[in-house]
Design a protein around this motif. Structure first.
Motif, PDB file in Angstrom:
ATOM      1  N   ASP A 200       0.820  -1.215   0.000  1.00 13.30           N
ATOM      2  CA  ASP A 200       0.000   0.000   0.000  1.00 13.30           C
ATOM      3  C   ASP A 200       0.856   1.268   0.000  1.00 13.30           C
ATOM      4  OD1 ASP A 200      -2.454  -1.246  -0.071  1.00 13.30           O
ATOM      5  OD2 ASP A 200      -2.646  -1.355   2.112  1.00 13.30           O
ATOM      6  N   GLU A 201       2.156   1.129   0.101  1.00  4.27           N
ATOM      7  CA  GLU A 201       3.053   2.275   0.144  1.00  4.27           C
ATOM      8  C   GLU A 201       3.005   3.088  -1.150  1.00  4.27           C
ATOM      9  OE1 GLU A 201       7.796   3.032   0.590  1.00  4.27           O
ATOM     10  OE2 GLU A 201       6.941   1.293   1.593  1.00  4.27           O
ATOM     11  N   ILE A 202       2.578   2.466  -2.222  1.00  3.87           N
ATOM     12  CA  ILE A 202       2.510   3.164  -3.505  1.00  3.87           C
ATOM     13  C   ILE A 202       1.441   4.263  -3.475  1.00  3.87           C
ATOM     14  CG2 ILE A 202       0.840   1.655  -4.620  1.00  3.87           C
ATOM     15  CD1 ILE A 202       2.630   1.844  -7.131  1.00  3.87           C
ATOM     16  N   PHE A 203       0.487   4.170  -2.558  1.00  2.00           N
ATOM     17  CA  PHE A 203      -0.592   5.151  -2.467  1.00  2.00           C
ATOM     18  C   PHE A 203      -0.337   6.188  -1.377  1.00  2.00           C
ATOM     19  CE2 PHE A 203      -2.784   1.285  -4.055  1.00  2.00           C
ATOM     20  CZ  PHE A 203      -3.054   1.755  -5.320  1.00  2.00           C
ATOM     21  N   SER A 204       0.905   6.465  -1.078  1.00  2.00           N
ATOM     22  CA  SER A 204       1.215   7.429  -0.023  1.00  2.00           C
ATOM     23  C   SER A 204       0.924   8.858  -0.488  1.00  2.00           C
ATOM     24  CB  SER A 204       2.687   7.315   0.384  1.00  2.00           C
ATOM     25  OG  SER A 204       3.523   7.778  -0.644  1.00  2.00           O
ATOM     26  N   PHE A 205       0.754   9.746   0.475  1.00  4.13           N
ATOM     27  CA  PHE A 205       0.493  11.162   0.189  1.00  4.13           C
ATOM     28  C   PHE A 205       1.594  11.763  -0.679  1.00  4.13           C
ATOM     29  CE2 PHE A 205       1.501  15.552   1.374  1.00  4.13           C
ATOM     30  CZ  PHE A 205       0.334  16.191   0.985  1.00  4.13           C
ATOM     31  N   ARG A 206       2.819  11.363  -0.414  1.00  5.44           N
ATOM     32  CA  ARG A 206       3.961  11.907  -1.143  1.00  5.44           C
ATOM     33  C   ARG A 206       3.882  11.582  -2.629  1.00  5.44           C
ATOM     34  NH1 ARG A 206       9.553   9.228  -0.032  1.00  5.44           N
ATOM     35  NH2 ARG A 206       8.858   7.965  -1.769  1.00  5.44           N
ATOM     36  N   ARG A 207       3.502  10.355  -2.969  1.00 10.73           N
ATOM     37  CA  ARG A 207       3.475   9.933  -4.381  1.00 10.73           C
ATOM     38  C   ARG A 207       2.209  10.344  -5.114  1.00 10.73           C
ATOM     39  NH1 ARG A 207       5.835   5.707  -1.697  1.00 10.73           N
ATOM     40  NH2 ARG A 207       8.003   5.418  -2.277  1.00 10.73           N
ATOM     41  N   ILE A 208       1.085  10.382  -4.418  1.00 15.62           N
ATOM     42  CA  ILE A 208      -0.192  10.643  -5.072  1.00 15.62           C
ATOM     43  C   ILE A 208      -0.515  12.140  -5.126  1.00 15.62           C
ATOM     44  CG2 ILE A 208      -2.689  10.264  -4.869  1.00 15.62           C
ATOM     45  CD1 ILE A 208      -1.222   7.861  -5.868  1.00 15.62           C
ATOM     46  N   THR A 209      -0.099  12.902  -4.132  1.00 21.56           N
ATOM     47  CA  THR A 209      -0.506  14.302  -4.049  1.00 21.56           C
ATOM     48  C   THR A 209       0.662  15.269  -4.177  1.00 21.56           C
ATOM     49  OG1 THR A 209      -2.295  13.613  -2.579  1.00 21.56           O
ATOM     50  CG2 THR A 209      -1.791  15.956  -2.658  1.00 21.56           C
ATOM     51  N   LEU A 210       1.653  15.128  -3.325  1.00 15.20           N
ATOM     52  CA  LEU A 210       2.738  16.109  -3.253  1.00 15.20           C
ATOM     53  C   LEU A 210       3.582  16.151  -4.531  1.00 15.20           C
ATOM     54  CD1 LEU A 210       4.255  18.159  -1.527  1.00 15.20           C
ATOM     55  CD2 LEU A 210       5.628  16.266  -0.647  1.00 15.20           C
ATOM     56  N   ALA A 211       3.999  15.003  -5.023  1.00 13.70           N
ATOM     57  CA  ALA A 211       4.873  14.959  -6.201  1.00 13.70           C
ATOM     58  C   ALA A 211       4.206  15.530  -7.459  1.00 13.70           C
ATOM     59  CB  ALA A 211       5.362  13.535  -6.441  1.00 13.70           C
ATOM     60  N   PRO A 212       2.959  15.162  -7.778  1.00 12.15           N
ATOM     61  CA  PRO A 212       2.335  15.770  -8.967  1.00 12.15           C
ATOM     62  C   PRO A 212       2.132  17.276  -8.836  1.00 12.15           C
ATOM     63  CG  PRO A 212       1.196  13.752  -8.396  1.00 12.15           C
ATOM     64  CD  PRO A 212       2.147  14.041  -7.275  1.00 12.15           C
ATOM     65  N   ILE A 213       1.837  17.751  -7.613  1.00 12.11           N
ATOM     66  CA  ILE A 213       1.688  19.194  -7.418  1.00 12.11           C
ATOM     67  C   ILE A 213       3.020  19.893  -7.671  1.00 12.11           C
ATOM     68  CG2 ILE A 213       1.325  20.963  -5.648  1.00 12.11           C
ATOM     69  CD1 ILE A 213      -0.906  19.186  -4.523  1.00 12.11           C
ATOM     70  N   LEU A 214       4.120  19.296  -7.203  1.00 14.88           N
ATOM     71  CA  LEU A 214       5.434  19.880  -7.455  1.00 14.88           C
ATOM     72  C   LEU A 214       5.772  19.906  -8.946  1.00 14.88           C
ATOM     73  CD1 LEU A 214       7.766  18.596  -4.596  1.00 14.88           C
ATOM     74  CD2 LEU A 214       7.195  20.944  -5.160  1.00 14.88           C
ATOM     75  N   VAL A 215       5.462  18.828  -9.653  1.00 13.05           N
ATOM     76  CA  VAL A 215       5.755  18.776 -11.089  1.00 13.05           C
ATOM     77  C   VAL A 215       4.944  19.837 -11.840  1.00 13.05           C
ATOM     78  CG1 VAL A 215       5.570  17.362 -13.172  1.00 13.05           C
ATOM     79  CG2 VAL A 215       6.476  16.372 -11.076  1.00 13.05           C
ATOM     80  N   LEU A 216       3.659  19.911 -11.568  1.00 15.48           N
ATOM     81  CA  LEU A 216       2.828  20.912 -12.244  1.00 15.48           C
ATOM     82  C   LEU A 216       3.236  22.332 -11.850  1.00 15.48           C
ATOM     83  CD1 LEU A 216      -0.682  19.222 -12.050  1.00 15.48           C
ATOM     84  CD2 LEU A 216       0.799  19.464 -14.040  1.00 15.48           C
ATOM     85  N   GLY A 217       3.577  22.523 -10.584  1.00 13.03           N
ATOM     86  CA  GLY A 217       4.055  23.823 -10.144  1.00 13.03           C
ATOM     87  C   GLY A 217       5.363  24.192 -10.817  1.00 13.03           C
ATOM     88  N   GLY A 218       6.226  23.205 -11.024  1.00 17.91           N
ATOM     89  CA  GLY A 218       7.484  23.446 -11.719  1.00 17.91           C
ATOM     90  C   GLY A 218       7.265  23.875 -13.162  1.00 17.91           C
ATOM     91  N   PHE A 219       6.309  23.239 -13.833  1.00 19.30           N
ATOM     92  CA  PHE A 219       6.005  23.635 -15.213  1.00 19.30           C
ATOM     93  C   PHE A 219       5.400  25.037 -15.257  1.00 19.30           C
ATOM     94  CE2 PHE A 219       6.123  19.016 -16.300  1.00 19.30           C
ATOM     95  CZ  PHE A 219       7.105  19.116 -17.263  1.00 19.30           C
ATOM     96  N   ALA A 220       4.539  25.370 -14.306  1.00 21.14           N
ATOM     97  CA  ALA A 220       3.979  26.719 -14.236  1.00 21.14           C
ATOM     98  C   ALA A 220       5.093  27.740 -13.981  1.00 21.14           C
ATOM     99  CB  ALA A 220       2.920  26.794 -13.140  1.00 21.14           C
ATOM    100  N   PHE A 221       6.039  27.389 -13.119  1.00 22.37           N
ATOM    101  CA  PHE A 221       7.167  28.275 -12.838  1.00 22.37           C
ATOM    102  C   PHE A 221       8.035  28.455 -14.084  1.00 22.37           C
ATOM    103  CE2 PHE A 221      11.263  29.518 -11.064  1.00 22.37           C
ATOM    104  CZ  PHE A 221      10.858  30.494 -10.163  1.00 22.37           C
ATOM    105  N   GLU A 222       8.172  27.410 -14.887  1.00 22.68           N
ATOM    106  CA  GLU A 222       8.921  27.513 -16.144  1.00 22.68           C
ATOM    107  C   GLU A 222       8.264  28.517 -17.088  1.00 22.68           C
ATOM    108  OE1 GLU A 222      11.750  26.181 -17.394  1.00 22.68           O
ATOM    109  OE2 GLU A 222      12.216  25.124 -15.551  1.00 22.68           O
ATOM    110  N   ILE A 223       6.949  28.494 -17.180  1.00 23.12           N
ATOM    111  CA  ILE A 223       6.233  29.452 -18.029  1.00 23.12           C
ATOM    112  C   ILE A 223       6.476  30.867 -17.522  1.00 23.12           C
ATOM    113  CG2 ILE A 223       3.929  30.233 -18.745  1.00 23.12           C
ATOM    114  CD1 ILE A 223       3.128  27.228 -18.729  1.00 23.12           C
ATOM    115  N   TYR A 224       6.398  31.043 -16.196  1.00 24.19           N
ATOM    116  CA  TYR A 224       6.680  32.352 -15.605  1.00 24.19           C
ATOM    117  C   TYR A 224       8.112  32.792 -15.913  1.00 24.19           C
ATOM    118  CZ  TYR A 224       7.985  35.739 -12.044  1.00 24.19           C
ATOM    119  OH  TYR A 224       8.485  36.836 -11.403  1.00 24.19           O
TER     120      TYR A 224
END
Length: 72
Positions: A38-62
């Motif tokens: 069940d470790e694959i469904f941790s908060f870090r992998r399901i929520t935090l990491a995708p938010i960081l990736v999308l935030g990084g792409f938004a920061f790249e546009i900025y």
């Protein structure tokens, strides 16, 4: 429009954020195919990491769109 050194610095920061997001997604698998982890469904992998990736792409546009004042 030309990119300045400031733009490139911001783009490197954005790239670092994206890479950090992908690093946080790594892992969580099981070595035994008959055992489910069940470790694959941790908060870090399901929520935090995708938010960081999308935030990084938004920061790249900025970083690309930001205009720095030229010193003469």
């Amino acid at each position: 429009m030309t990119l300045t050194l400031g733009n490139y610095k911001l783009m490197l920061i954005g790239l670092g954020i994206i890479v950090l997001g992908f690093i946080l997604m790594v892992g969580g698998g099981s070595d035994d195919p008959n055992l489910f982890s069940d470790e694959i469904f941790s908060f870090r992998r399901i929520t935090l990491a995708p938010i960081l990736v999308l935030g990084g792409f938004a920061f790249e546009i900025y970083a690309i769109m930001k205009k720095f004042k030229r010193e003469e």
